[in-house]
Scaffold this motif. Structure first.
Motif, short mmCIF file in Angstrom:
data_model
loop_
_atom_site.label_atom_id
_atom_site.label_comp_id
_atom_site.label_asym_id
_atom_site.label_seq_id
_atom_site.Cartn_x
_atom_site.Cartn_y
_atom_site.Cartn_z
N UNK A 1 -24.60 14.60 -26.11
CA UNK A 1 -25.73 14.06 -26.86
C UNK A 1 -25.64 12.54 -26.75
N UNK A 2 -26.40 11.95 -25.84
CA UNK A 2 -26.25 10.54 -25.52
C UNK A 2 -26.59 9.64 -26.70
N UNK A 3 -27.62 10.00 -27.45
CA UNK A 3 -28.01 9.17 -28.60
C UNK A 3 -26.89 9.16 -29.64
N UNK B 1 -20.37 11.13 -41.90
CA UNK B 1 -20.26 11.81 -40.61
C UNK B 1 -21.26 12.96 -40.52
N UNK B 2 -21.46 13.67 -41.63
CA UNK B 2 -22.45 14.75 -41.62
C UNK B 2 -23.85 14.22 -41.37
N UNK B 3 -24.11 13.00 -41.84
CA UNK B 3 -25.43 12.38 -41.64
C UNK B 3 -25.48 11.57 -40.34
N UNK B 4 -24.39 11.60 -39.57
CA UNK B 4 -24.28 10.84 -38.31
C UNK B 4 -24.45 9.35 -38.56
N UNK B 5 -23.99 8.92 -39.74
CA UNK B 5 -24.02 7.50 -40.10
C UNK B 5 -22.65 6.91 -39.76
N UNK B 6 -22.43 6.65 -38.49
CA UNK B 6 -21.10 6.23 -38.04
C UNK B 6 -20.76 4.84 -38.54
N UNK B 7 -21.74 3.99 -38.71
CA UNK B 7 -21.47 2.64 -39.19
C UNK B 7 -20.84 2.69 -40.58
N UNK B 8 -21.41 3.50 -41.47
CA UNK B 8 -20.85 3.62 -42.82
C UNK B 8 -19.47 4.23 -42.78
N UNK B 9 -19.29 5.26 -41.95
CA UNK B 9 -17.99 5.92 -41.84
C UNK B 9 -16.92 4.94 -41.38
N UNK C 1 -32.25 5.81 -20.60
CA UNK C 1 -33.16 4.90 -21.31
C UNK C 1 -34.21 5.66 -22.10
N UNK C 2 -34.69 6.79 -21.58
CA UNK C 2 -35.65 7.60 -22.32
C UNK C 2 -35.03 8.15 -23.60
N UNK C 3 -33.82 8.65 -23.49
CA UNK C 3 -33.15 9.24 -24.66
C UNK C 3 -32.84 8.18 -25.70
N UNK C 4 -32.27 7.05 -25.26
CA UNK C 4 -31.87 6.02 -26.21
C UNK C 4 -33.09 5.27 -26.75
N UNK C 5 -34.07 5.02 -25.88
CA UNK C 5 -35.24 4.29 -26.32
C UNK C 5 -36.07 5.03 -27.35
N UNK C 6 -35.98 6.36 -27.32
CA UNK C 6 -36.74 7.17 -28.28
C UNK C 6 -35.84 7.85 -29.31
N UNK C 7 -34.53 7.52 -29.28
CA UNK C 7 -33.56 8.07 -30.24
C UNK C 7 -33.67 9.59 -30.31
N UNK C 8 -33.48 10.22 -29.15
CA UNK C 8 -33.63 11.67 -29.05
C UNK C 8 -32.25 12.33 -29.06
N UNK D 1 -20.35 4.88 -30.41
CA UNK D 1 -19.72 3.79 -29.66
C UNK D 1 -20.11 2.43 -30.23
N UNK D 2 -21.38 2.28 -30.60
CA UNK D 2 -21.84 1.00 -31.16
C UNK D 2 -21.14 0.70 -32.48
N UNK D 3 -21.03 1.72 -33.32
CA UNK D 3 -20.36 1.52 -34.61
C UNK D 3 -18.89 1.17 -34.42
N UNK D 4 -18.21 1.87 -33.50
CA UNK D 4 -16.80 1.58 -33.25
C UNK D 4 -16.63 0.17 -32.67
N UNK D 5 -17.50 -0.18 -31.73
CA UNK D 5 -17.42 -1.52 -31.13
C UNK D 5 -17.60 -2.61 -32.17
N UNK D 6 -18.60 -2.43 -33.04
CA UNK D 6 -18.84 -3.42 -34.09
C UNK D 6 -17.65 -3.52 -35.05
N UNK D 7 -17.04 -2.37 -35.37
CA UNK D 7 -15.90 -2.37 -36.29
C UNK D 7 -14.70 -3.08 -35.68
#
Length: 721
Positions: free
Chosen positions: A583-585, A660-668, A487-494, A591-597
């Motif tokens: 890297x949990x974030x 992918x280089x920008x870690x923009x999985x939703x766009x990818x 929760x610390x990692x995801x809540x602060x996007x670390x 995973x969120x991007x794949x699930x949404x797709x």
């Protein structure tokens, strides 16, 4: 169809047991009645400090008769087998029937049971429920053998229908059933008879008993709100305390008193905790100043002086309690203003865990780890290390000794009194957080660094001594610590590498364990030289299996966490197979991007197209013994659909690579989903395994390109469907 009313009247039942007791009474009785062949249309349970109540509506008046055929042994079986069958059925030999069964004759028993009256069944079921009631703690009294939470005084058990009420006759350990009960201990009129649940509830109210727990809670909350509003204050919400107090009174009467001026300087958390823990008082806060200025108690009786005598007695006890709290506070302030060194020295003599050293050793490890984490969360390393060294010093304070639940909270006050910066003081308060799923996640960089270090040290420490959670057992709350890190990692996007942090933390344990072992066995001066240098110069690498085990543990916790957010396990597994899964974030974004797709039609169809391409390609590579990974040539495309797929793959790759280089999985993944149409058209019109080997090889290479592009975001072979 009659209604059933049961009341078990006793001495005061502990408030913490009443909720479970209501459910247990309902389950034991209703399960027993249904098993015996009765049915009912509705059930309600109630409790007060002195009674458990079950009311059933629409109960059948008798059980249905049953007829059961049971196959027994062969007629020429040994007599012992036949006798055993007779005992199990309760019949005699002349009541059995001979029937042909394949190649032999066998005995059959026809067991008929007539219907039984509801009262007879209720008596048996209720007696069994009383004798086997699952109280956490129970007692015996007098000369009887019955065990109950407190001495049981009476049993009310009646059936009510149009003809009136009848008592269900039974007796448990000399306590007969009847149709009478009692109201309030002091304000009630004594025992009285009842004829139905409605009559029972109405007469109890006249006898100053609120039967429903929820109604008592509402009465307390409403009365407290009215009292505080009139005084310009507000009630500090405490749902757990509200539920507990509602289980302590049968006729709640909220009263409010003022806290003496001498104690208003105490921290509000101290006042609230002291009053809640010692006297079950609610706190009333001044919304303008934030100070706790009054207390709310709930009496169980109406008095001629409107509670003045009760308040005076409560205030006398409260004054003594708060005098103790003020004494602790003043003594702690003396130590805090002196720099808290006295507490730091005291922690060297407090064992954290026998194999993991003292609290002082633990603080040193957390401080070292906080320094490593600080740059990753945007905190100053020196400040993070310093905050970690101060965060647990309040464990030696008198206030935390009296109220352990205030650890961290008091640490902030003492750090501020010692002249520490706000960020350091807040880290002392926040480093335990988040403690549970509803607890807030710290966001200040220094607090985040120390909170992560605290939890990671706990996890790696118990992994180092092989004290991992097993099954449902988790005595050191390591699952909660892992969820806190998540929760610390995801809540602060670390973005951080858990693997590196595990190695750092486990290496620290290796160092300290080796040094402790050498000291304890009397190591030579030459041997001890290895410990004289810096920590970083000596640490040996942590064991790979420990790091892998810890990471797998985190992944399991993450699956549970994400499942509540609607992300399937197979989707997470597909993302775990990709690089950077520590890297949990990053992992959750993927995973969120794949699930949404996959929730879109294009995503679902793309998955099928990918799997079709992968299956054809895999089979061809196995058959031919080669890998078709050479770039396909668009010049060899023979159809418009084939050429359109080449163009679509070029366009998708141009979007996916920078995304992918920008870690923009939703766009990818959106770019991937856009391939659905061209891939479907390709498979609908093209034969892959054509006789022309050049064309076949080019098309298989094209399938490899589909697989490579779609596999860049997740391992889609692990996705179900």
């Amino acid at each position: 169809m009659p209604d059933l009313l049961i009341e078990l009247f006793s001495e005061e039942i502990p408030a913490r047991m009443q909720g479970a007791a209501r459910e247990a009474l309902k389950k034991l009785v209703t399960d027993g009645l249904v098993e015996a062949g009765l049915t009912y249309s509705g059930a309600g349970t109630f409790s007060t400090p002195r009674r458990l109540v079950l009311a059933l509506e629409g109960l059948s008046s008798e059980s249905r008769p049953t007829r059961e055929e049971r196959k027994g042994p062969r007629t020429d079986a040994p007599q012992a087998a036949i006798d055993g069958f007779l005992r199990s059925t309760g019949l005699s030999l002349d009541q059995l029937e001979k029937r042909a069964d394949k190649k032999a004759e066998v005995w059959f028993a026809v067991v008929e049971k007539p219907g039984r009256a509801a009262a007879e069944i209720i008596a048996e079921v209720l007696e069994a429920a009383i004798r086997n009631f699952p109280w956490p703690k129970s007692m015996r009294w007098g000369t009887g053998s019955l065990r109950w939470v407190r001495p049981l005084h009476s049993i009310l058990c009646i059936l009510h229908d149009e003809a009136g009420a009848t008592v269900v006759p039974l007796s448990v350990d000399g306590i007969p059933s009847g149709d009478t009960t009692e109201g309030h201990r002091f304000m009630g009129p004594g025992r009285f008879a009842v004829t139905s649940f409605e009559d029972y509830a109405a007469k109890l109210r006249r006898a100053k008993v609120m039967l429903d727990q929820a109604e008592r809670e509402e009465a307390i909350a409403h009365g407290a709100k009215n009292l505080t509003f009139a005084a310009g204050l507000e009630v500090v919400e405490d749902r757990a305390l509200l539920t507990e107090i509602a289980g302590l009174v049968e006729w709640p009467v909220p009263l409010m008193g003022q806290i003496p001026e001498a104690f208003l300087g105490l921290p509000p958390e101290v006042l609230q905790t002291s009053m809640r823990e010692h006297q079950k008082f609610f706190s009333a806060r001044n919304p303008k100043t934030g100070r706790i200025e009054a207390f709310l108690t709930v009496a169980n009786i109406e008095t001629p002086d409107d509670g003045a005598t009760i308040l005076a007695g409560n205030l006398k006890v409260l004054t003594a309690r708060l005098s103790d709290a003020r004494f602790f506070w003043e003594n702690d302030l003396r130590v805090a203003k002196a720099g808290m060194q006295e507490w730091a020295e005291g922690l060297t003599h407090v064992t954290f865990q026998s194999k993991l050293g003292s609290q002082s050793d633990r603080i040193a490890r957390i401080a070292s780890l906080a320094r490593e984490i600080a740059p990753l969360v945007g905190a100053d390393p020196d400040q993070a290390e310093h905050a970690a060294r101060l965060a647990k010093l309040d464990l030696r304070s008198a206030m935390v000794g009296e109220f352990p639940e205030l650890q961290g909270v008091m640490g902030r006050y003492y750090a501020l009194q010692a002249g520490e910066p706000e960020a350091v003081a807040n880290a002392a308060r926040d480093h335990y957080s988040p403690l549970g799923p509803s607890d807030a996640v710290p966001s200040e960089p220094v607090s985040v660094a120390v909170a992560l270090a605290d939890k990671l040290d706990t996890l790696t420490g118990f992994w180092a001594i092989d004290e991992k959670p097993t099954g449902s057992k988790d005595p050191f709350a390591l699952r909660r610590a892992a969820l806190g890190v998540i929760r610390l990692v995801l809540g602060n996007d670390i973005n951080l590498s858990l693997t590196k942090l595990f190695r750092t933390a486990l290496g620290d344990y290796d160092y300290r364990t080796a040094r402790h072992d050498s000291l304890s066995r009397g190591a030579s001066a030459d041997e001890m030289k290895i410990f004289s240098g810096s920590l970083e110069g000596w640490i040996r690498p942590a064991h790979d299996e420990d790091v892998a085990s810890l990471l797998a543990f985190f992944h399991d916790r993450l699956k549970v966490f994400l499942k509540d957010q609607g992300i399937r396990h197979d989707v997470i597994d597909a993302c775990l197979a990709m690089p950077g899964s520590d890297d949990l974030a990053l992992l959750v974004k993927r995973a969120t991007a794949l699930s949404d797709t996959l929730k879109t039609e294009d995503g679902k169809n793309l998955l099928q197209g990918y799997k079709r391409a992968n299956n054809i390609l895999t089979q061809a590579e196995e058959k031919d013994g080669v890998e078709y990974s050479f770039g396909p040539d668009p010049k060899l495309a023979e159809t418009d659909e084939e050429r359109a797929l080449f163009a679509a793959l070029d366009q998708a790759e141009a979007k996916i690579t920078p995304a992918m280089q920008a870690e923009d999985f939703a766009t990818a993944m959106q770019a991937m989903a856009a391939l659905r149409g061209p891939i479907d058209a390709f498979f609908d019109t093209i034969q892959i395994n054509t006789d022309n080997q050049i064309i076949r090889r080019n098309r298989l290479n094209l399938l490899h390109r589909i697989r490579a592009i779609c596999s860049g975001t997740a391992d889609l072979t692990k996705v179900e469907g």
